[in-house]
Each structure stands twice: as structure tokens, then as C-alpha cells.
Design an enzyme around this catalytic site. Structure first.
Site, PDB file in Angstrom:
ATOM      1  N   ASN A   1       0.845  -1.193   0.000  1.00 43.54           N
ATOM      2  CA  ASN A   1       0.000   0.000   0.000  1.00 43.54           C
ATOM      3  C   ASN A   1       0.882   1.245   0.000  1.00 43.54           C
ATOM      4  O   ASN A   1       1.116   1.863   1.027  1.00 43.54           O
ATOM      5  CB  ASN A   1      -0.926  -0.041   1.221  1.00 43.54           C
ATOM      6  CG  ASN A   1      -1.756   1.224   1.355  1.00 43.54           C
ATOM      7  OD1 ASN A   1      -1.834   2.014   0.418  1.00 43.54           O
ATOM      8  ND2 ASN A   1      -2.360   1.422   2.516  1.00 43.54           N
TER       9      ASN A   1
ATOM     10  N   CYS B   1      -1.613   5.076   0.057  1.00 44.80           N
ATOM     11  CA  CYS B   1      -2.589   5.501   1.060  1.00 44.80           C
ATOM     12  C   CYS B   1      -2.833   7.004   0.945  1.00 44.80           C
ATOM     13  O   CYS B   1      -1.878   7.790   0.933  1.00 44.80           O
ATOM     14  CB  CYS B   1      -2.068   5.156   2.456  1.00 44.80           C
ATOM     15  SG  CYS B   1      -3.099   5.846   3.748  1.00 44.80           S
TER      16      CYS B   1
ATOM     17  N   GLY C   1     -12.693   0.309  -6.006  1.00 47.04           N
ATOM     18  CA  GLY C   1     -13.174   1.688  -6.122  1.00 47.04           C
ATOM     19  C   GLY C   1     -14.516   1.723  -6.814  1.00 47.04           C
ATOM     20  O   GLY C   1     -14.591   1.604  -8.037  1.00 47.04           O
ATOM     21  N   GLY C   2     -15.583   1.823  -6.016  1.00 43.09           N
ATOM     22  CA  GLY C   2     -16.902   1.983  -6.616  1.00 43.09           C
ATOM     23  C   GLY C   2     -17.703   0.702  -6.736  1.00 43.09           C
ATOM     24  O   GLY C   2     -18.761   0.704  -7.364  1.00 43.09           O
TER      25      GLY C   2
ATOM     26  N   SER D   1     -16.175  -0.068   0.900  1.00 40.64           N
ATOM     27  CA  SER D   1     -17.155   0.865   1.487  1.00 40.64           C
ATOM     28  C   SER D   1     -18.552   0.259   1.565  1.00 40.64           C
ATOM     29  O   SER D   1     -19.301   0.545   2.505  1.00 40.64           O
ATOM     30  CB  SER D   1     -17.211   2.156   0.673  1.00 40.64           C
ATOM     31  OG  SER D   1     -15.960   2.760   0.643  1.00 40.64           O
TER      32      SER D   1
HETATM   33  C1  LIG Z   1     -12.454   3.652   6.069  1.00 38.13           C
HETATM   34  C2  LIG Z   1     -11.492   3.148   5.038  1.00 38.13           C
HETATM   35  C3  LIG Z   1     -10.260   2.656   5.442  1.00 38.13           C
HETATM   36  C4  LIG Z   1      -9.351   2.186   4.492  1.00 38.13           C
HETATM   37  N1  LIG Z   1      -8.155   1.687   4.900  1.00 38.13           N
HETATM   38  C5  LIG Z   1      -7.305   1.195   3.976  1.00 38.13           C
HETATM   39  C6  LIG Z   1      -6.078   0.607   4.374  1.00 38.13           C
HETATM   40  O1  LIG Z   1      -5.753   0.496   5.547  1.00 38.13           O
HETATM   41  N2  LIG Z   1      -5.250   0.152   3.388  1.00 38.13           N
HETATM   42  C7  LIG Z   1      -5.563   0.234   2.065  1.00 38.13           C
HETATM   43  O2  LIG Z   1      -4.778  -0.204   1.226  1.00 38.13           O
HETATM   44  N3  LIG Z   1      -6.737   0.766   1.666  1.00 38.13           N
HETATM   45  C8  LIG Z   1      -7.603   1.235   2.582  1.00 38.13           C
HETATM   46  N4  LIG Z   1      -8.794   1.752   2.186  1.00 38.13           N
HETATM   47  C9  LIG Z   1      -9.142   1.738   0.748  1.00 38.13           C
HETATM   48  C10 LIG Z   1      -9.998   0.517   0.433  1.00 38.13           C
HETATM   49  O3  LIG Z   1      -9.289  -0.670   0.700  1.00 38.13           O
HETATM   50  C11 LIG Z   1     -10.471   0.518  -1.030  1.00 38.13           C
HETATM   51  O4  LIG Z   1      -9.367   0.366  -1.878  1.00 38.13           O
HETATM   52  C12 LIG Z   1     -11.194   1.809  -1.394  1.00 38.13           C
HETATM   53  O5  LIG Z   1     -12.065   2.201  -0.359  1.00 38.13           O
HETATM   54  C13 LIG Z   1     -11.992   1.670  -2.696  1.00 38.13           C
HETATM   55  O6  LIG Z   1     -12.951   0.653  -2.607  1.00 38.13           O
HETATM   56  P1  LIG Z   1     -14.509   0.933  -2.278  1.00 38.13           P
HETATM   57  O7  LIG Z   1     -15.031   1.891  -3.289  1.00 38.13           O
HETATM   58  O8  LIG Z   1     -15.125  -0.443  -2.364  1.00 38.13           O
HETATM   59  O9  LIG Z   1     -14.550   1.496  -0.901  1.00 38.13           O
HETATM   60  C14 LIG Z   1      -9.708   2.217   3.119  1.00 38.13           C
HETATM   61  C15 LIG Z   1     -10.956   2.712   2.726  1.00 38.13           C
HETATM   62  C16 LIG Z   1     -11.847   3.173   3.668  1.00 38.13           C
HETATM   63  C17 LIG Z   1     -13.175   3.670   3.218  1.00 38.13           C
END
Ligand SMILES: Cc1cc2nc3c(=O)[nH]c(=O)nc-3n(C[C@H](O)[C@H](O)[C@H](O)COP(=O)(O)O)c2cc1C
Length: 390
Positions: A136, A139, A251-252, A274
Site C-alpha cells: 500500500n 494511502c 473503487g466503486g 465501502s
Molecule cells: C475507512 C477506510 C479505510 C481504508 N483503509 C485502507 C487501508 O488500511 N489500506 C488500504 O490499502 N486501503 C484502505 N482503504 C481503501 C480501500 O481498501 C479501497 O481500496 C477503497 O475504499 C476503494 O474501494 P470501495 O469503493 O469499495 O470502498 C480504506 C478505505 C476506507 C473507506
């Protein structure tokens, strides 16, 4: 025979393409077990960070922002949740607990700044039983929350250093803040990545108008939402053709339809985050049955037959049909004379009649905007007998 949802990813045969993306929902073995019970094919653990270990998460750290403006609306999950609260030893203990209590593959996720610690951490995760490691370096809150151009060399460097210390699959998680994600993906593939995550979230900001200060914790935050899908699909289709390694779309993925579109655009697996945060692990169970039902309905035996199918179906700019092939017409019985169509038509094709609005087919450009905005769905496009050349 029911369709097969299984996919090969990072040397693992997964029963379905749904992986849980890292966040606090994947921070502990107990939480991960609930995700496994709901059908997760694998889980990526909350990122361990070298630069922010053992810090409590900020409170509060979530806002759901609803943007409403005229005919537009967009929902944003705006949040500031930094890395895992665990230090490396405790993080690895949790990996070991996951491995002893769950059957699904467990990916570690590392957010690290120095070469020595990359080596130490990947070794420790491997020893604890991790099946693969996400890097990662993207971030939105971390030390690498920089522009994409700076981040790409950092990602390639992290990959090289981590590779010295482990033979586990290594999966860089790409930032969406790249100029050309497709070229970045090819570069990372040629630098030894086992797979790629496209993408992490965008970094962003919102401001409170009364206090004139940043909202929530008071600084930049990650933000995402259903709208992120379009960016992800666009770059999946540019990246998938010829890429020698699989892609995890992230993402999404807020609906099963969104997840299926990601596969059609080239994703091998879909990382969901999410949607689970907001609706709970049962989202995964719904996505799995919806995918099965979709494949069944289209008589598709395996995801291998449709992965990336959209890539060959993109119309090149020069091949777009620009003839005026359609005209809009209003069904008088449905028109309430609200006047929205007349206000937005820049071709002066729409005028108010005695009973309802009416469209002059010769002046109509066939752009389709009026029917998108008509609140009663009174307008439809009709093909012209002979397209007008313009
Ligand atoms: C509250 C929150 C915490 C997250 N923490 C991390 C993390 O610790 N490491 C990471 O690589 N991505 C983290 N992400 C990103 C998610 O893993 C994901 O890649 C991103 O939210 C897009 O996916 P989604 O649209 O399904 O949320 C986080 C996202 C959210 C919303």
C-alpha cells in the site's frame, strides 16, 4: 450445470471473485471470520504502517456527504481512518490468528517508508502465514500521499525491496492519482508485481462554511463512492489487454452490477470495501448470488469467457457515428408543461404549445439531453428515416 464463479489470482484458486479490501473491517481475525462466513473469497487485512503504528483511530472519522444540485446527486464516503492500530508484532499475531481460524487466503497489507523495514515486515508477514502481500504505497493519508508521478518510482522501489525478502505474491496497490495508470501498470508488471490493485481512494478535502475550517478531523481525507466506478472501468479497459498479471479492481463496487462491470472491463477479482462498511458483510452474499444469476441468465459458463470483453468493444474516436440519426419527440399526454426541456435545448428546437411542449424534428440535434432531464419521462428519441449529415 451452474456457472463457475471461480478465478485464479496470485496462484490461488478462489471460489468467487470477491475479496474484501483493507479497512478496519479487516483489522482483526474476529471481523475477518464474519466476512468469510458471508462468502468472501479472500481478505486483505487493514494496512500495517511503519509511520503510524499503535495510534488510535481519529474520532469521529466517517462522514457520508450527499451532494444534491439540480438534477445531480452524488454520495461520498469521506473518512479519515489511518493504518492499523497494531504494531508489527501484534499485526503478525493477528495474521496467525486469522490463519488458524479462517480457511480463506489472508493477504497482509503494508504501508512502509524505509527499505529495512520493508524487508523486516514482509518476512514477518510471511512467517505469520500470510498468503500474499499488498504493497500500500498509495494511502491517501500516508507518507506516500504525494502526486502519482512521485509515487510510481516509490511503488517500483518498494516492490524490488520486498521481493528481496519474500517469495510470496506481491501486489502493489495503485493510486488513482496517476497520469497514465495503464503505463504505470505495465511498468509495475515488468518490475515483478504478481498482480495489481486498481485503485486506492482519492485524497480530498471538504470545508465547513460556518467555521471555515476543514471538516471532520480537520485535514485531508480519503473519499470514494459509487461514482468512482467510472474512473476504474476506464482505466481497467486501457490496462487489461496484454497485461501479463491479473488486476484486482477497487473503487466503486457498491452494487453487484458495478462489480460485474469491473469483470467485463478486465478485473480478475473485485475488492469491496465501502459497501461492506456501510451495509455489513451480507453485501458479499448478495453480490455472489447476483453474479451467479447474471452468468446463468447470459448462459456464460465461466468468468474467463467474459473477462475484459468490453476492451475490444470500445469505439475509436474516428469511428464514432456523428450523423444526426435521431430526433426527440414529446408524448403530449405525459408532458406537464414544466418547461425544463425548453430551457435546456440550445438548438431552439423546443417550444411551448397550447397543450404541451413540442419539438421541431428538423431543428433537433438528437443529443438526448431533454429526455434525460424530463421529470415525467415524456420524451423519447426516434430514429430518423434518413440520418441528417451535418
Ligand atoms: C475507512 C477506510 C479505510 C481504508 N483503509 C485502507 C487501508 O488500511 N489500506 C488500504 O490499502 N486501503 C484502505 N482503504 C481503501 C480501500 O481498501 C479501497 O481500496 C477503497 O475504499 C476503494 O474501494 P470501495 O469503493 O469499495 O470502498 C480504506 C478505505 C476506507 C473507506
Amino acid at each position: 450445470m451452474p456457472p463457475s464463479l471461480s478465478v485464479d489470482y496470485c496462484g490461488l484458486r478462489l471460489p468467487n471473485p470477491f475479496i474484501v479490501a483493507p479497512a478496519a473491517i479487516t483489522e482483526t481475525a474476529d471481523r475477518i471470520r464474519r466476512l468469510e462466513d458471508a462468502g468472501a473469497a479472500a481478505v486483505v487485512m487493514k494496512s500495517y504502517s511503519e509511520t503510524e503504528p499503535q495510534r488510535r483511530h481519529a474520532t469521529p472519522r466517517f462522514r457520508i456527504l450527499h451532494h444534491r444540485a439540480g438534477p445531480f446527486s452524488a454520495d461520498v464516503l469521506y473518512s479519515y481512518e489511518q493504518a492499523s492500530v497494531f504494531d508489527l508484532d501484534r499485526y503478525c499475531e493477528e495474521i496467525a490468528r486469522c490463519k488458524s481460524s479462517c480457511a480463506i487466503p489472508i493477504f497482509a497489507s503494508l504501508h512502509i517508508a524505509t527499505d529495512d523495514h520493508w524487508r523486516e515486515a514482509v518476512r514477518a508477514c510471511e512467517q505469520a502465514g500470510a498468503d500474499a502481500i499488498e504493497l500500500n504505497v498509495s494511502c491517501p493519508h500516508g507518507v506516500h500521499a504525494m502526486g502519482g508521478d512521485e509515487m510510481l518510482p516509490a511503488m517500483a522501489h518498494a516492490l524490488a525491496v520486498a521481493r528481496e525478502a519474500t517469495s510470496l505474491p506481491l501486489v502493489p496497490k495503485m493510486t488513482p492519482q496517476l497520469d497514465r495508470p495503464d503505463l504505470a501498470a505495465r511498468y509495475l508488471a515488468s518490475s515483478g508485481a504478481s498482480a495489481l490493485v486498481m485503485f486506492n481512494r482519492f485524497t480530498g478535502l471538504d470545508v465547513d462554511l460556518d467555521s471555515m475550517r476543514p471538516i471532520l478531523h480537520g485535514g485531508y481525507a480519503g473519499h470514494g463512492g459509487p461514482w468512482a466506478l467510472h474512473y476504474v472501468l476506464r482505466w481497467l479497459t486501457a490496462t487489461y489487454p496484454g497485461l501479463p498479471i491479473p488486476i484486482a479492481a477497487s473503487g466503486g463496487a457498491f452494487s453487484s452490477d458495478a462489480a460485474i462491470k469491473m469483470v467485463l472491463a478486465g478485473a480478475t477479482v473485485v475488492e469491496v470495501c465501502s459497501a461492506i462498511i456501510a451495509e455489513g458483510p451480507a453485501v458479499l452474499t448478495r453480490f455472489i448470488s447476483a453474479l451467479e444469476e447474471y452468468l446463468d441468465r447470459h448462459s456464460i459458463a465461466s468468468l474467463d469467457y467474459v473477462r475484459g470483453i468490453v476492451c475490444d468493444r470500445l469505439t475509436a474516436t474516428d469511428d464514432v457515428d456523428r450523423r444526426n440519426r435521431f430526433f426527440a419527440a414529446i408524448a403530449p399526454g405525459l408532458c406537464t408543461s414544466c418547461g425544463v426541456c425548453g430551457r435546456v435545448c440550445i438548438y431552439d428546437a423546443i417550444s411551448e404549445g397550447a397543450q404541451s411542449y413540442a419539438i421541431d424534428p428538423d431543428a433537433c440535434d438528437g443529443c438526448g439531453l431533454c429526455l434525460e432531464l424530463c421529470p415525467t419521462e415524456a420524451i423519447a428519441l426516434h430514429p430518423r428515416p434518413t440520418p441528417l449529415e451535418r
